[in-house]
Structures are given as structure tokens and as C-alpha cells.
Write a protein that holds these residues in place. Structure first.
Motif, short mmCIF file in Angstrom:
data_model
loop_
_atom_site.label_atom_id
_atom_site.label_comp_id
_atom_site.label_asym_id
_atom_site.label_seq_id
_atom_site.Cartn_x
_atom_site.Cartn_y
_atom_site.Cartn_z
N PRO A 83 0.78 -1.32 0.08
CA PRO A 83 -0.04 -0.06 0.08
C PRO A 83 0.81 1.12 -0.05
N PHE A 84 1.96 1.08 -0.24
CA PHE A 84 3.03 2.42 -0.45
C PHE A 84 4.05 2.28 -1.40
N GLU A 85 4.74 3.34 -1.61
CA GLU A 85 6.05 3.28 -2.38
C GLU A 85 7.00 2.91 -1.51
N LEU A 86 8.07 1.98 -2.03
CA LEU A 86 9.24 1.51 -1.21
C LEU A 86 10.43 2.49 -1.00
N THR A 87 10.94 2.64 -0.10
CA THR A 87 11.83 3.52 0.29
C THR A 87 13.02 3.42 -0.54
N ASN A 88 14.13 4.44 -0.65
CA ASN A 88 15.17 3.86 -1.39
C ASN A 88 15.91 2.68 -0.78
N GLY A 89 16.18 2.57 0.32
CA GLY A 89 16.56 1.61 1.02
C GLY A 89 16.08 0.23 0.79
N GLN A 90 14.67 0.17 0.74
CA GLN A 90 13.93 -1.00 0.57
C GLN A 90 14.21 -1.47 -1.06
N GLN A 91 14.04 -0.41 -1.92
CA GLN A 91 14.28 -0.46 -3.26
C GLN A 91 15.71 -1.24 -3.57
N ASP A 101 16.88 -0.92 10.73
CA ASP A 101 16.50 -0.38 12.25
C ASP A 101 14.98 -0.86 12.30
N VAL A 102 14.70 -1.11 13.48
CA VAL A 102 13.24 -1.10 13.82
C VAL A 102 12.45 -0.16 12.96
N GLY A 103 11.21 -0.73 12.13
CA GLY A 103 10.26 0.00 11.59
C GLY A 103 10.86 0.43 10.32
N SER A 104 12.03 0.05 9.67
CA SER A 104 12.65 0.38 8.66
C SER A 104 11.80 -0.13 7.30
N GLY A 105 11.24 -1.29 7.76
CA GLY A 105 10.31 -1.92 6.73
C GLY A 105 10.82 -3.09 5.96
N LYS A 106 11.57 -3.96 6.82
CA LYS A 106 12.21 -5.16 6.26
C LYS A 106 11.17 -6.11 5.78
N THR A 107 10.01 -6.33 6.44
CA THR A 107 9.09 -7.13 6.17
C THR A 107 8.55 -7.30 4.61
N VAL A 108 8.48 -6.06 4.09
CA VAL A 108 7.91 -5.99 2.78
C VAL A 108 9.08 -6.57 1.85
N LEU A 152 14.38 5.51 6.96
CA LEU A 152 12.76 5.03 7.32
C LEU A 152 11.55 5.33 6.39
N PRO A 153 10.67 4.65 6.31
CA PRO A 153 9.46 5.28 5.63
C PRO A 153 9.20 6.71 5.74
N PRO A 154 8.51 7.40 4.98
CA PRO A 154 8.36 8.52 5.25
C PRO A 154 7.59 9.07 6.28
N GLY A 155 7.46 10.18 7.12
CA GLY A 155 6.45 10.52 8.03
C GLY A 155 7.03 10.30 9.63
N ARG A 156 8.18 9.49 9.77
CA ARG A 156 8.51 9.01 11.07
C ARG A 156 9.03 10.27 11.82
N LYS A 157 8.45 10.43 12.89
CA LYS A 157 8.86 11.51 13.94
C LYS A 157 9.84 10.94 15.13
N ILE A 173 2.83 -4.94 15.03
CA ILE A 173 1.62 -4.27 15.35
C ILE A 173 1.82 -2.84 14.75
N ASP A 174 1.17 -2.07 13.88
CA ASP A 174 1.40 -0.82 13.54
C ASP A 174 0.21 0.05 13.26
N VAL A 175 0.13 1.01 14.34
CA VAL A 175 -0.88 1.73 14.25
C VAL A 175 -0.41 3.25 14.37
N GLY A 203 5.96 6.45 16.99
CA GLY A 203 6.50 7.38 16.20
C GLY A 203 6.32 7.19 14.58
N ARG A 204 5.06 6.75 14.21
CA ARG A 204 4.98 6.32 13.03
C ARG A 204 4.02 7.09 12.53
N GLY A 205 3.59 7.96 13.04
CA GLY A 205 2.36 8.77 12.37
C GLY A 205 2.79 10.35 12.19
#
Ligand code: ADP
Ligand code: MG
Length: 726
Positions: free
Chosen positions: A297-305, A328-335, A478-483, A583-585, A612-614
Motif C-alpha cells: 500500500p505504499f511506495e518502497l523507500t530507497n533503502g527497500q528499493q 532498524d526497527v520500523g525500517s520496513g524489512k518485512t515487505v 525509514l519510511p516517510p513521516g517518521r517522527k 503491530i502498526d498503528v 513514532g509512526r504517524g
């Protein structure tokens, strides 16, 4: 990470293209099995000592040889009393001139004796040695004036008089020769059943027999280039050094050997895999690529790419991928992992995803079901909790290829579960899985492709060692928008502040996690999900909608709780570490970790990664008192950095590589001597030398290498064998 590069093809020795097995079976033992001799059959050992030694893990002569001192002690030669020196362990003799027993309450009973070596002028203080034996009542019948004693102990001066506390003593005849040699002795890790001295005595009685089995591993050139003492000499000197310098040199040599053996083992298994074992060639074209990406449901980050490109290249190569995906945690390894798995499935092969614990496996299962909802992909979960009958059914589906994607713990690799056509294996958090499992995976001649995901950046020391044979993809963005997450530490007495903050944030529309170290109360310990739920619902959070989430709930119950939280029907999730992954909310911006001192550093970091994901700023509140220095250090680290890399280095330093990897259960090689956190330089040298030896004589057939080869096979034989089957 240059250290983890593959050997370029030009460095692969020529003969390997001939596809002969790299190492054959174990060579004939030329020496018999002297080192395997049980301790019961050794010199100076009766049944009691044998038992005590076994209690220390020493079962054979070989174990004894490798039972290394933990320290050394200098003991001076026998001296006249007036020449004893403060702080030295010394031998002295004299006539007992006085004895005294002091009953003293509170365990202070002691027996005292005075020795003098000044004939009848005993009054001269400098010739007097005072002995103190705590709990020495029994000595009243053994030591009396007029006896000549020789004593050994550490010298201390008390009001100008030399003193030894609890010295060793023996009665000597007037003509007994003085001990003339100073001694530098080994101090062994001892137990209440066997003392360091006894071990030392046993060692000297048996050392020669063991040393006769020790052969040199390396050529004289290496030894002189690396300034290493001979192997035989090193084994003698580590047990019986003449001085500290020799002891240090001996240790350095043996550490080098340990590191070298590991490097050779890795190099051997790596080369074998590269050359002997083929892997399925996957076809991945534009259409497939587009179809897979459409799932996300999103574009891959450069790192994922980048990681995806590297993986695609591996999957198409026909050689088994061995890649570490670090992020790192939340960097999106699963996809990224999902990409690889879907590529296999599209190629009519199966994929497996292994997690280190059942809870994590289950979380992955739920995440994947969610992500692949509405697709044709059939997913199955196998953990040791999967019930017998259903496990049989799952095993059949996997064996017949109806299951496309199997998620599980190591149970997936055991108990006779066979895959019809396994193409890709993903391992989450490899550092909790051992080398043995690693080997089992490539058991079938045609190896599946192998991707290891880790949120824990592998510290440089370990990158040079355990993971030396992996390629690495790192996701650094990290995926965009992380604070950035603000982290605070409250003492248990201030916990009300945390609850107020939670209330305030929920009123503002946000959601919160409250994490506890255990599910049920256990005695007076209130740090539990159930206990906290009760007190919070009755008081501080009574107006909020709470739900519990923990490992004793069924998969459906958990799924429900997570769905409710995601849909905003729940404000606060009170949970154990089950929320560590999956979990990702984005709307959940507060995490309170209650009892934070009970969690490991990497785990705290992993947990914190859930927020820190929103769009809203997030806050993590650690509740704990810094009960121990270790806890204090972990909590401070959490306050001071949010970098997974720094956290991992710190964790390694705090816990040591053994615990960091959870070594014992998982069979990672353990070092007897080497300390990876401080012996990086030697590790680097060993690595270079191992590569040189391997490039030159990969089968270790050279006469110079015969002992090295035997050692290598006896240490890694099982894994090397596995790797070369088929
Ligand atoms: P980890 O690397 O810790 O395993 P995950 O794979 O669980 O991280 O991803 C963390 C969250 O980020 C997931 O919810 C995932 O859906 C989301 N995510 C991953 N990649 C992207 C991306 N490129 N853009 C936006 N969100 C992403
Ligand atoms: Mg993950």
C-alpha cells in the motif's frame, strides 16, 4: 561492511570448479584417542575429584588441557621472616612460640599462632610472624609451641608485625630444605568441591600426556609474521608460565587459534555452498515485479528499493542467496522479505518464514495474512503449539505443495516437516538462531535462497566473525513521516504522571501502549498485564477503553484485540512484549514501559519502535528504578540514543556476545578464550591468514595443515558435512 563481501570469483581456487567435495570425511586418527580419555583414568584423580571436575565441565583429558587459568599469581621463594614483603604470597618457616584461641561470638572465633625464626631472641618483632586462622578451633589439637612449621600465604603487616590470614601450613623437620624457587602459578576457576590448587596439581600430573597430542597448525612463516609462540609451547605456558609475559603470549597464541578455526570454518562452508550447491533460478520480470509491488500500500523507500534489487539479482543467479537484511526497527524489512517470498511463489516454489519465538511467528503470520488478504497465496502457521492433528494436516499440505508460504519457529525445520519445493527461506532475527539451524537449512543439495532479517545491526566485531560469509543489504532510511520519539524515565513513585499523560493524549485523540514484563501477578509482584489492567481500569484510566494483549490469548483473541486497537475502538492496549513486532498503528503515540528495568536493551529499543509512526509526535515513558547498574545503563542508553546501531553495540558490551546471541540453546560456537569485544585486532589478523591459507590449500591437504584440518573437522564437521550433502 567491506569485511562481509564475498570472495570475488577470481579468488576461488581453480580446483573448485571440478566440483570435488572440499573436505572429505574425518581423517583417520593417527594418535588414538588419548585426549578423549575420561578424567577417571587420569593420574592423581580419584572418584571424588573426577566428579568435581565433571562438575566444572571437564570430562576428558582434552577438556583438562583446555581448562584455562582465569588468572596467575606470583609466589616468592622461602624467605626469612624479616625479609617478607607486604602483599606477596610467600613461604616462610619458624618455630611456634605461642598459641591462642579466641572464642569470640558472631562467627569471629579464631586460632592464632606466632612463629619465630630468630632462635631464642623471639622478642625481636621483625623475626615474628603472626598467623590467624578463622574458625580454627580444631587447630588447638594440632599446632602447639615448639613445632617447626612452614607456612604459605599472603603477607600483610599489622602494627609492624608480619601476618598471614588462613595460611597453608605443614610441619617440617629442622633439616628440611628451603624452597628456593619463586613461582608464578596459575589460578583456575574452582568450585567448592575442588580448589584451584588441586586442579593445578592434577594439571601438572597429566599435562605431558596431553601435550604429546598437540601438533602445530601453522607454518613457521605465519608464526614469525604474527609473532606467535608455538602451539605446544603455548599450551604448556598457559598452564605453567614462567612469568606474566609468557602467560600473555600463550593466551594470545591460543586466542588466535580459536579465531582462526572459526574463520576457516566459515570460509569452508561458504565456498562449499557457493560452488557445490546450486539454488533454484527464479524468473522475475517486469510484470511480476509490478504485480508484487501492487500488493504494497505504499511506495518502497530507497533503502527497500536497493535491497529488493540486490535480492532479485541473487534469486536469478542460480547460487544460493545468503544475505543479511539489516535495518532498524520500523525500517520496513518485512515487505522486502515478502517480495522475495512472492517471487518464489510466483515461480511455483514455496517460501518459509522463521521467527525466533512462537509469539513472533504468530505476529508474522497475522501480518502476512493481512497483507496478502484476497490473494491466492495459501499461508500456514507451524509452531510447537500447533495441535497434533492439525500439525499433521499442515505437514501434509506443506509436503504436497498446497501451502505456499509457511510461517513458524524452528519447529518448521524439525520433526520431519518436508517441503515439496522450498525456494526461499526468510529468518527473522538470526542472532537468536544458531549456526546449527543455519546448516540444517541447506541440507538438501539444492539449497533454498536464504535471507536473514535483523533489526539489530550486527556490531563490527560480530560482522567479522559469525556473519563473515554473508552479503549485506542495509536499509538506512525509514519510511516517510517518521517522527523522533521523546523518551522519559520515571521512578515508580512518579508513575501517576504517566497515567495523566496517557489520559490527556487519549482525550486529544491519540492511543497508547502500556507494556509489562509478565502476564500474571506472581506473588507480590504487581508488574503484570492482568494486575495493571485491574488497577488502571479501577482508577487512573477508568474512563478509557482498555484491552489486554498477551501470549496466553488465542490467536483469534489477539487478532481481535489488535483489530479493535487499529480501528480506534480501543484507546489503550495493555500488553506484554507480544507487541514487539507486527503491530502498526500510526495513531498510537504513547508507550509506557512499566518495569522497564526487566527488559533487555535491544528489546526496549524494539518496543519503542512501535510508536513514532504517524503525523503526531510520540513519547516513550520508561517506568523503573535503576535497581542494578546494568538496568541503570540500559535505561540511560534509551534516553541518550535512538540509533539502533549504538544500542546494539551497547547491548553487546553490556551482555557479552554469549548472551547477546543466546548462545547455549542455539549452539553458536563459543570461545574458551577469545573475547570478541576486545580482541578485534587479532580477529582481523586471523581472518586475513585464514583467507590466505584457504586460497592456497582449500582442502587443507598440505602436510603442514594436517592438525588444522583435524581440528576444523572435529569442531565443525557436522555442519560442514551437512553443507556438502548432495
Ligand atoms: P521492521 O523493519 O521493523 O520489520 P516493518 O516491516 O514491520 O519494519 O515495517 C514497519 C511499518 O512500516 C509497517 O507497518 C509497514 O507497513 C510500514 N512500511 C514499510 N515500508 C513502508 C514504506 N515504504 N512506506 C510507508 N510505510 C512503510
Ligand atoms: Mg520486523
Amino acid at each position: 561492511m567491506a569485511a562481509m563481501r564475498d570472495l570475488p570469483a577470481s579468488e576461488i581456487p581453480r580446483h573448485l570448479s571440478q566440483r570435488r567435495p572440499l573436505l572429505l570425511s574425518l581423517p583417520e586418527r593417527e594418535t588414538g584417542d588419548v585426549l578423549a580419555k575420561p578424567v577417571e583414568d587420569l593420574q592423581d584423580i580419584g572418584p571424588a575429584r573426577a566428579k568435581a571436575l565433571r562438575g566444572l565441565g571437564v570430562a576428558t583429558l582434552g577438556d583438562l588441557l583446555e581448562y584455562f587459568p582465569r588468572d596467575y599469581q606470583y609466589e616468592s621463594e622461602e624467605r626469612p621472616i624479616d625479609r617478607l614483603r607486604e602483599g606477596e604470597i610467600s613461604l616462610a618457616r619458624g618455630e611456634v612460640t605461642a598459641v591462642n584461641y579466641i572464642a569470640g561470638g558472631h562467627g569471629k572465633a579464631r586460632f592464632e599462632a606466632t612463629l619465630s625464626d630468630a632462635g631464642c631472641e623471639a622478642s625481636a618483632g621483625v623475626h615474628r610472624l603472626s598467623l590467624v586462622f578463622f574458625h580454627g578451633a580444631y587447630l588447638r589439637r594440632q599446632i602447639h609451641p615448639g613445632l617447626l612449621l612452614r607456612v604459605r600465604g599472603k603477607v600483610q603487616f599489622f602494627r609492624g608485625i608480619a601476618q598471614m590470614v588462613n595460611p597453608k601450613w605443614e610441619i617440617v623437620e629442622p633439616g628440611t630444605k628451603a624452597v628456593e624457587d619463586a613461582k608464578f602459578r596459575a589460578v583456575y576457576p574452582a568450585s567448592s568441591r575442588i580448589s584451584s590448587e588441586t586442579i593445578e596439581r592434577i594439571m601438572s600430573a597429566n599435562l605431558n600426556e596431553a601435550l604429546a597430542e598437540v601438533g602445530e597448525w601453522f607454518s613457521p612463516e605465519i608464526l614469525s609474521r604474527r609473532k606467535l609462540m608455538g602451539r605446544l609451547e603455548a599450551y604448556r605456558a598457559i598452564h605453567q608460565p614462567t612469568d606474566r609475559r609468557q602467560a600473555i603470549a600463550a593466551r594470545r597464541r591460543l586466542v588466535y587459534d580459536e579465531l582462526m578455526l572459526m574463520q576457516l570454518g566459515l570460509a569452508a562452508s561458504h565456498l562449499m555452498k557457493m560452488t557445490k550447491i546450486s539454488a533454484p533460478i527464479l524468473r522475475i520480470d517486469k510484470t511480476l515485479d509490478r504485480r508484487i509491488r501492487a500488493r504494497f500500500p505504499f511506495e518502497l523507500t530507497n533503502g527497500q528499493q536497493n535491497a529488493v534489487w540486490q535480492i532479485v539479482r541473487d534469486l536469478k543467479s542460480g547460487r544460493p542467496m545468503k544475505r543479511l537484511l539489516q535495518g532498524d526497527v520500523g525500517s520496513g524489512k518485512t515487505v522486502v522479505a515478502v517480495y522475495a517470498m512472492l517471487a518464489a511463489i510466483a515461480n511455483k516454489m514455496q517460501a518459509a518464514l522463521l521467527a525466533p519465538t512462537e509469539v513472533l511467528a504468530e505476529q508474522h503470520y497475522l501480518t502476512l495474512r493481512n497483507l496478502l488478504h484476497g490473494s491466492q497465496v495459501k499461508i500456514d502457521l507451524v509452531t510447537s503449539r500447533t495441535r497434533r492433528q492439525s500439525r499433521g494436516a499442515v505437514a501434509t499440505r506443506i509436503a504436497e505443495g498446497q501451502t505456499h508460504l509457511a510461517v513458524g519457529t524452528q519447529a518448521l525445520l524439525q520433526e520431519g516437516i518436508e517441503f515439496a519445493n522450498l525456494g526461499v527461506v526468510i529468518v527473522d532475527e538470526q542472532h537468536r538462531l544458531g549456526v546449527r539451524q543455519r546448516a540444517t537449512l541447506s541440507d538438501k543439495g539444492v539449497s533454498p535462497h536464504y535471507l536473514v532479517m535483523t533489526a539489530t545491526p550486527i556490531p563490527r566485531t560480530l560482522a567479522l566473525s559469525y556473519f563473515a560469509d554473508f552479503d549485506v543489504s542495509a536499509i538506512e532510511d525509514l519510511p516517510p513521516g517518521r517522527k523522533p520519539i521523546k523518551t522519559r524515565w520515571l521512578r515508580p513513585g512518579q508513575v501517576a504522571q504517566a497515567w495523566e499523560f496517557v489520559c490527556e493524549q487519549v482525550r486529544g485523540g491519540r492511543q497508547a501502549y502500556i507494556v509489562l514484563p509478565q502476564i500474571q501477578e506472581d506473588g507480590d509482584d504487581a508488574k503484570s498485564v492482568i494486575g495493571r489492567m485491574r488497577t488502571l481500569a479501577a482508577g487512573p484510566l477508568k474512563d478509557l477503553r482498555l484491552a489486554a494483549l498477551h501470549g496466553q490469548m488465542t490467536t483469534e483473541e489477539k487478532e481481535q484485540a489488535m483489530a479493535d486497537f487499529r480501528d480506534g475502538k480501543i484507546d489503550v492496549l495493555v500488553a506484554t512484549t507480544v507487541i514487539e513486532v507486527g503491530i502498526d498503528v500510526a495513531n498510537a503515540t504513547i508507550m509506557v514501559i512499566d518495569g522497564a528495568d526487566r527488559f533487555g536493551l535491544s528489546q526496549l529499543h524494539q518496543l519503542r519502535g512501535r510508536i513514532g509512526r504517524g503525523l503526531f509526535s510520540s513519547q516513550c515513558i520508561l517506568v523503573a528504578d535503576g535497581a542494578t547498574p546494568g538496568a541503570e545503563a540500559r535505561l540511560s542508553a534509551m534516553l541518550n540514543t535512538s540509533s539502533g546501531f549504538e544500542i546494539a553495540e551497547m547491548d553487546l558490551r553490556l551482555r557479552g556476545p554469549g548472551e547477546f546471541f543466546g548462545i547455549r540453546q542455539h549452539g553458536l560456537p563459543e570461545f574458551k578464550l577469545a573475547d570478541l569485544t576486545s580482541e578485534l585486532d587479532l580477529l582481523q589478523l586471523a581472518k586475513e591468514d585464514a583467507q590466505a591459507i584457504f586460497a592456497d590449500d582449500p582442502r587443507l591437504n598440505n602436510a603442514d595443515h594436517i592438525h588444522l584440518r583435524t581440528a576444523l573437522l572435529s569442531k565443525f564437521g557436522q555442519n560442514l558435512d551437512l553443507a556438502q550433502t548432495g
